[in-house]
Motif scaffolding. Structure first.
Motif, PDB file in Angstrom:
ATOM      1  N   UNK A 245       0.828  -1.206   0.000  1.00 14.76           N
ATOM      2  CA  UNK A 245       0.000   0.000   0.000  1.00 14.76           C
ATOM      3  C   UNK A 245       0.865   1.259   0.000  1.00 14.76           C
ATOM      4  N   UNK A 246       1.886   1.275   0.860  1.00 16.96           N
ATOM      5  CA  UNK A 246       2.779   2.436   0.922  1.00 16.96           C
ATOM      6  C   UNK A 246       3.560   2.608  -0.371  1.00 16.96           C
ATOM      7  N   UNK A 247       4.008   1.498  -0.950  1.00 19.11           N
ATOM      8  CA  UNK A 247       4.753   1.569  -2.208  1.00 19.11           C
ATOM      9  C   UNK A 247       3.864   2.056  -3.344  1.00 19.11           C
ATOM     10  N   UNK A 248       2.612   1.617  -3.353  1.00 16.64           N
ATOM     11  CA  UNK A 248       1.676   2.065  -4.394  1.00 16.64           C
ATOM     12  C   UNK A 248       1.476   3.567  -4.338  1.00 16.64           C
ATOM     13  N   UNK A 249       1.349   4.113  -3.125  1.00 16.13           N
ATOM     14  CA  UNK A 249       1.189   5.562  -2.994  1.00 16.13           C
ATOM     15  C   UNK A 249       2.472   6.283  -3.382  1.00 16.13           C
ATOM     16  N   UNK A 250       3.617   5.686  -3.057  1.00 13.29           N
ATOM     17  CA  UNK A 250       4.898   6.340  -3.359  1.00 13.29           C
ATOM     18  C   UNK A 250       5.164   6.440  -4.852  1.00 13.29           C
ATOM     19  N   UNK A 251       4.490   5.627  -5.656  1.00 14.62           N
ATOM     20  CA  UNK A 251       4.680   5.673  -7.099  1.00 14.62           C
ATOM     21  C   UNK A 251       3.944   6.860  -7.729  1.00 14.62           C
ATOM     22  N   UNK A 252       2.946   7.392  -7.036  1.00 14.36           N
ATOM     23  CA  UNK A 252       2.101   8.449  -7.603  1.00 14.36           C
ATOM     24  C   UNK A 252       2.905   9.665  -8.072  1.00 14.36           C
ATOM     25  N   UNK A 253       3.843  10.219  -7.270  1.00 16.42           N
ATOM     26  CA  UNK A 253       4.603  11.390  -7.767  1.00 16.42           C
ATOM     27  C   UNK A 253       5.378  11.112  -9.040  1.00 16.42           C
ATOM     28  N   UNK A 254       5.957   9.909  -9.153  1.00 18.81           N
ATOM     29  CA  UNK A 254       6.712   9.559 -10.358  1.00 18.81           C
ATOM     30  C   UNK A 254       5.783   9.528 -11.562  1.00 18.81           C
ATOM     31  N   UNK A 255       4.609   8.956 -11.397  1.00 14.75           N
ATOM     32  CA  UNK A 255       3.641   8.912 -12.490  1.00 14.75           C
ATOM     33  C   UNK A 255       3.186  10.303 -12.887  1.00 14.75           C
ATOM     34  N   UNK A 256       2.967  11.171 -11.902  1.00 10.40           N
ATOM     35  CA  UNK A 256       2.536  12.533 -12.200  1.00 10.40           C
ATOM     36  C   UNK A 256       3.603  13.301 -12.973  1.00 10.40           C
ATOM     37  N   UNK A 257       4.864  13.140 -12.565  1.00  9.24           N
ATOM     38  CA  UNK A 257       5.950  13.820 -13.267  1.00  9.24           C
ATOM     39  C   UNK A 257       6.026  13.339 -14.709  1.00  9.24           C
ATOM     40  N   UNK A 258       5.874  12.030 -14.905  1.00  8.98           N
ATOM     41  CA  UNK A 258       5.936  11.500 -16.266  1.00  8.98           C
ATOM     42  C   UNK A 258       4.759  11.986 -17.100  1.00  8.98           C
ATOM     43  N   UNK A 259       3.564  12.008 -16.515  1.00 10.98           N
ATOM     44  CA  UNK A 259       2.377  12.471 -17.249  1.00 10.98           C
ATOM     45  C   UNK A 259       2.530  13.936 -17.646  1.00 10.98           C
TER      46      UNK A 259
END
Length: 276
Positions: A245-259
């Motif tokens: 769960x914590x790792x899934x949330x931690x991926x969000x900033x990386x995805x936002x930067x890429x988007x």
């Protein structure tokens, strides 16, 4: 090549790329779905992809394990600051190497490139000793200063800026523009594609860095998220549900930067390979 053969080859290529994409993304999908499972189901001898029992407990109890949002904010702060510094210093270095002629330019640029060839294991002990002696251990400066300059970033920006016509810069000088104005009003906007590509690379590198923050930051409230995630690993068991769960949330900033930067990412990465 015949049109039929071309279409067949194109179809096979697309199928291969789709298969490769599925193989690459599958671990992330499995982790995300597992974050909604209880631990007993995750460690079951007969695991399944979809949860038999869906639960949000892993997400709701993250803060009970450690100060997740504090560490998340620390990582976000460092990633944004370092990424901004690397972009600016790389633009400055790339501009100088691409558009200025001075004695020793080739040698100095070779030195910059050589920093890309030095492995992390070679410099970690001297760097640790240096910051420890300077009294910076435990400070964010020990994280920011070593990462503020990037040989890869300078190389990438130098290749991109080399494609900007010199006549454009000379015309600006004739019109009375200062070097600072030329850099900020001409070079920076025309390097937007390369900036986007470098931003994605650098943000990802800082966000996932583990060893150096682990060695430098002594205060748990100032620690970064990648180190904090080890809290879920106990001596005898691991809270896999909370970790996923914590790792899934931690991926969000990386995805936002890429988007945000993905529209310019391919063009920026390609421009770095163009010889000026």
């Amino acid at each position: 090549m015949k049109p039929t053969t071309y279409r067949i080859n194109r179809f096979i290529l697309h199928i291969g790329l789709i298969a490769l994409g599925i193989i690459t993304v599958f671990p992330f999908i499995w982790m995300l779905l597992s974050s909604f499972k209880p631990n007993s189901e995750i460690v079951s001898a007969n695991p399944s992809l979809l949860p038999h029992v869906w639960t949000l407990e892993n997400y709701l109890s993250i803060s009970d394990k450690f100060n997740f949002f504090r560490l998340f904010g620390n990582s976000l702060f460092l990633a944004l600051i370092i990424t901004a510094l690397v972009i600016y210093t790389s633009l400055l270095g790339g501009y100088v190497f691409a558009k200025y002629s001075f004695r020793g330019r080739g040698t100095l640029f070779a030195v910059v490139l050589s920093t890309m060839m030095i492995t992390w294991a070679v410099v970690i002990i001297p760097r640790y000793t240096m910051f420890e002696s300077a009294g910076l251990r435990g400070s964010y400066l020990s994280i920011i200063l070593p990462a503020a300059f990037s040989g890869f970033g300078i190389f990438m920006m130098r290749q991109s800026i080399s494609t900007i016509p010199n006549e454009l810069l000379e015309a600006a000088r004739i019109d009375g523009a200062s070097e600072s104005l030329i850099f900020h009003r001409i070079i920076v906007p025309l390097s937007a594609n390369s900036i986007s590509a470098l931003a994605i690379f650098q943000f990802l590198w800082v966000w996932e860095d583990y060893l150096w923050p682990y060695l430098m930051i002594t205060d748990q409230d100032k620690q970064v998220l990648s180190v904090g995630l080890t809290t879920f690993s106990g001596q005898y068991s691991t809270d896999y549900g909370g970790l996923f769960a914590a790792t899934s949330i931690s991926i969000i900033p990386v995805l936002l930067v890429y988007v945000i930067f993905q529209s310019r990412f391919v063009a920026g990465a390609s421009s770095a390979a163009v010889k000026g």
